[in-house]
Design an enzyme around this catalytic site. Structure first.
Site, PDB file in Angstrom:
ATOM      1  N   PHE A 135       0.787  -0.991   0.138  1.00  0.00           N
ATOM      2  CA  PHE A 135       0.079   0.265   0.080  1.00  0.00           C
ATOM      3  C   PHE A 135       0.802   1.271   0.119  1.00  0.00           C
ATOM      4  O   PHE A 135       1.560   1.564   0.870  1.00  0.00           O
ATOM      5  CB  PHE A 135      -1.005   0.077   1.266  1.00  0.00           C
ATOM      6  CG  PHE A 135      -1.825   1.081   1.284  1.00  0.00           C
ATOM      7  CD1 PHE A 135      -3.152   1.032   0.316  1.00  0.00           C
ATOM      8  CD2 PHE A 135      -1.755   2.615   1.614  1.00  0.00           C
ATOM      9  CE1 PHE A 135      -4.135   1.902   0.332  1.00  0.00           C
ATOM     10  CE2 PHE A 135      -2.622   3.513   1.660  1.00  0.00           C
ATOM     11  CZ  PHE A 135      -3.765   3.480   0.777  1.00  0.00           C
ATOM     12  N   ASP A 220       9.164   2.392   1.888  1.00  0.00           N
ATOM     13  CA  ASP A 220       8.120   3.264   2.335  1.00  0.00           C
ATOM     14  C   ASP A 220       8.147   2.825   3.823  1.00  0.00           C
ATOM     15  O   ASP A 220       7.509   1.865   3.979  1.00  0.00           O
ATOM     16  CB  ASP A 220       6.792   2.995   1.273  1.00  0.00           C
ATOM     17  CG  ASP A 220       5.581   3.431   1.853  1.00  0.00           C
ATOM     18  OD1 ASP A 220       5.662   4.043   3.032  1.00  0.00           O
ATOM     19  OD2 ASP A 220       4.609   3.221   1.233  1.00  0.00           O
ATOM     20  N   LYS A 249       2.931   9.682   8.290  1.00  0.00           N
ATOM     21  CA  LYS A 249       2.144   9.215   9.610  1.00  0.00           C
ATOM     22  C   LYS A 249       2.445   9.780  10.950  1.00  0.00           C
ATOM     23  O   LYS A 249       2.132  10.762  11.422  1.00  0.00           O
ATOM     24  CB  LYS A 249       1.790   7.710   9.628  1.00  0.00           C
ATOM     25  CG  LYS A 249       0.970   7.450   8.486  1.00  0.00           C
ATOM     26  CD  LYS A 249       0.705   5.773   8.769  1.00  0.00           C
ATOM     27  CE  LYS A 249      -0.279   5.223   7.638  1.00  0.00           C
ATOM     28  NZ  LYS A 249      -1.464   5.571   7.635  1.00  0.00           N
TER      29      LYS A 249
HETATM   30  C1  LIG Z   1       2.938   2.340   3.900  1.00  0.00           C
HETATM   31  C2  LIG Z   1       2.074   3.415   3.622  1.00  0.00           C
HETATM   32  N1  LIG Z   1       2.429   4.114   2.633  1.00  0.00           N
HETATM   33  C3  LIG Z   1       1.747   5.256   2.014  1.00  0.00           C
HETATM   34  C4  LIG Z   1       0.622   5.494   2.603  1.00  0.00           C
HETATM   35  C5  LIG Z   1      -0.399   6.697   2.319  1.00  0.00           C
HETATM   36  O1  LIG Z   1      -0.215   7.542   3.248  1.00  0.00           O
HETATM   37  P1  LIG Z   1      -1.336   8.845   3.261  1.00  0.00           P
HETATM   38  O2  LIG Z   1      -2.492   8.306   3.506  1.00  0.00           O
HETATM   39  O3  LIG Z   1      -0.848   9.872   4.139  1.00  0.00           O
HETATM   40  O4  LIG Z   1      -1.101   9.483   2.020  1.00  0.00           O
HETATM   41  C6  LIG Z   1      -0.007   4.613   3.945  1.00  0.00           C
HETATM   42  C7  LIG Z   1      -1.189   4.913   4.698  1.00  0.00           C
HETATM   43  O5  LIG Z   1      -1.729   3.987   5.049  1.00  0.00           O
HETATM   44  C8  LIG Z   1       0.967   3.591   4.159  1.00  0.00           C
HETATM   45  O6  LIG Z   1       0.608   2.951   5.273  1.00  0.00           O
END
Ligand SMILES: Cc1ncc(COP(=O)(O)O)c(C=O)c1O
Length: 396
Positions: A135, A220, A249
């Site tokens: 994700f 990520d 986050k």
């Molecule tokens: C691993 C990861 N990358 C990216 C995101 C996307 O982040 P945002 O919701 O702040 O755009 C999330 C959100 O859950 C995530 O868990």
């Protein structure tokens, strides 16, 4: 349904199935609803509230900054973002930063950076290999990066340049690598996709492959970073270093922020090639600086590791007790519990009723991601509530 909830239904696009509770206040690991009922918060703003709700250190930093300077543009130097950048660099293996406002934005920026790198050093290579069940966010390009059909299908055709391959298979990455590949992008352990842990040796093998091919490794760490998995960054536990890392986050205790970090050699943006109006604004960065400083100085990652073990062991005891619990897995305070039946929503509802907020990860799985400052006693309280809900569901 309360009046506020009725208004929400009237005005909002229904993009999320909300738990039927309207939260009005938070302190530490607890939140209160509009009727004054308190809850233990094991959702933690989807892994955002690292220091819990309204931590005094963050509240003070934000109050001070809000009276001083909230926003300028990035046309000018501002001090909070420079202090935060220095703290991030001094405490990670990366050298340069770029600030954005959310996870998806900085992931997209990281891909742009990798494409610039491809143009400079890899004959224009632009493809990024990502994992299935990953994700990476909700913008169109990050939906293409996210290897899950449910997020992709409503929006096809998707931007090109992303190849989704099996997670935990370095062979799949090797097969997908071509002369057009500029980077591999992975979550060190997958959060939204199921709290899926990397197999022994997977990340080191991916790192070695990227080195062999001269392509970049983007990690990520938006969900796993900032202490969540028991070390400041999850990569530390796997003996590798990324070329590019993204954070968001948990960095600013709830103020919107995102960061791209890069090794010097991968830091190839030149002026005008990337930007963000709000990114790095003094308010978010003051919150980020206060949060990160506290995480580092108070060894909050260590607390996440220790209390995370306590949580995993408590959930393990429940697994021994209830045969329909098929798995408990995770690292630090990012833990999932899986069931042989689709009972996650019933458990969320039953626990809500008893004062515990939980996240339904999948129809048959729950995710636990409480604030990193949580204590063993608060974990025990949550386990007690969950135990009762499991007992009811099992008809015991
Ligand atoms: C691993 C990861 N990358 C990216 C995101 C996307 O982040 P945002 O919701 O702040 O755009 C999330 C959100 O859950 C995530 O868990």
């Amino acid at each position: 349904m309360s009046e506020w909830q009725e208004l929400e239904h009237k005005y909002f696009m229904p993009t999320v199935e909300r738990t039927p509770v309207t939260l009005v206040r938070g302190q530490g690991v607890r939140v209160w609803d509009e009727d004054g009922r308190g809850y233990l918060d094991f959702v933690g703003g989807w892994a955002v509230n690292s220091l819990g709700h309204c931590h005094p250190v963050v509240a003070e930093a934000v109050m001070e900054q809000v009276k001083t300077l909230i926003h300028t543009s990035n046309q000018f130097y501002t001090i909070p973002q420079i202090r935060l950048a220095e703290l991030l660099v001094q405490n990670s293996c990366l050298d340069k930063v770029f600030f954005g406002n959310s996870g998806t934005e900085v992931n997209e920026g990281a891909v742009k950076l990798a494409r610039r790198y491809g143009k400079h050093y890899l004959n224009g290579a632009y493809e990024v290999i990502t994992a299935k069940a990953s994700f990476h966010g909700r913008t169109l390009a990050m939906v293409a990066a996210t290897g899950q059909a449910k997020f992709q299908e409503p929006y096809v055709p998707l931007p090109v340049g992303f190849i989704n391959v099996e997670y935990n298979s370095v062979e799949a990455i090797k097969v997908a690598t071509t002369s057009q590949t500029c980077a591999v992008m992975l979550e060190p352990l997958q959060g939204e996709g199921g709290v899926n842990l990397p197999d022994e040796g997977y990340l080191t093998a991916v790192r070695a492959w990227c080195d062999q091919k001269g392509i970049l490794l983007i990690l990520d760490e938006i969900q796993t970073g900032l202490g969540r998995t028991g070390t400041l960054f999850a990569y530390e536990q796997y003996g590798i270093e990324p070329d590019i890392m993204t954070l968001a986050k948990g960095l600013a205790s709830g103020l919107p922020i995102g960061v791209i970090l890069a090794k010097e050699r991968a830091s190839v943006f030149t002026p005008g090639e990337h930007g963000s109006t709000f990114g790095g604004n003094p308010l978010a960065c003051a919150a980020g600086y206060a949060t990160l400083k506290f995480i580092i100085e108070e060894d909050i990652a260590g607390n996440a590791r220790r209390v995370g073990e306590h949580l995993a062991s408590g959930l393990g005891t429940l697994k021994d007790k209830f045969p329909f619990i098929t798995d408990v897995r995770g690292r630090g305070l990012l833990v999932a519990m899986e069931f042989s039946r689709d009972i996650a929503q019933s458990l969320v509802t039953a626990c809500l009723d008893k004062g515990l907020l939980l996240n339904r990860l999948k129809p048959n799985a729950l995710r636990f991601m409480p604030p990193l400052v949580i204590s063993d006693e608060e974990v025990d309280e949550a386990i007690g509530i969950l135990d009762g809900a499991l007992l009811n569901i099992s008809g015991g």
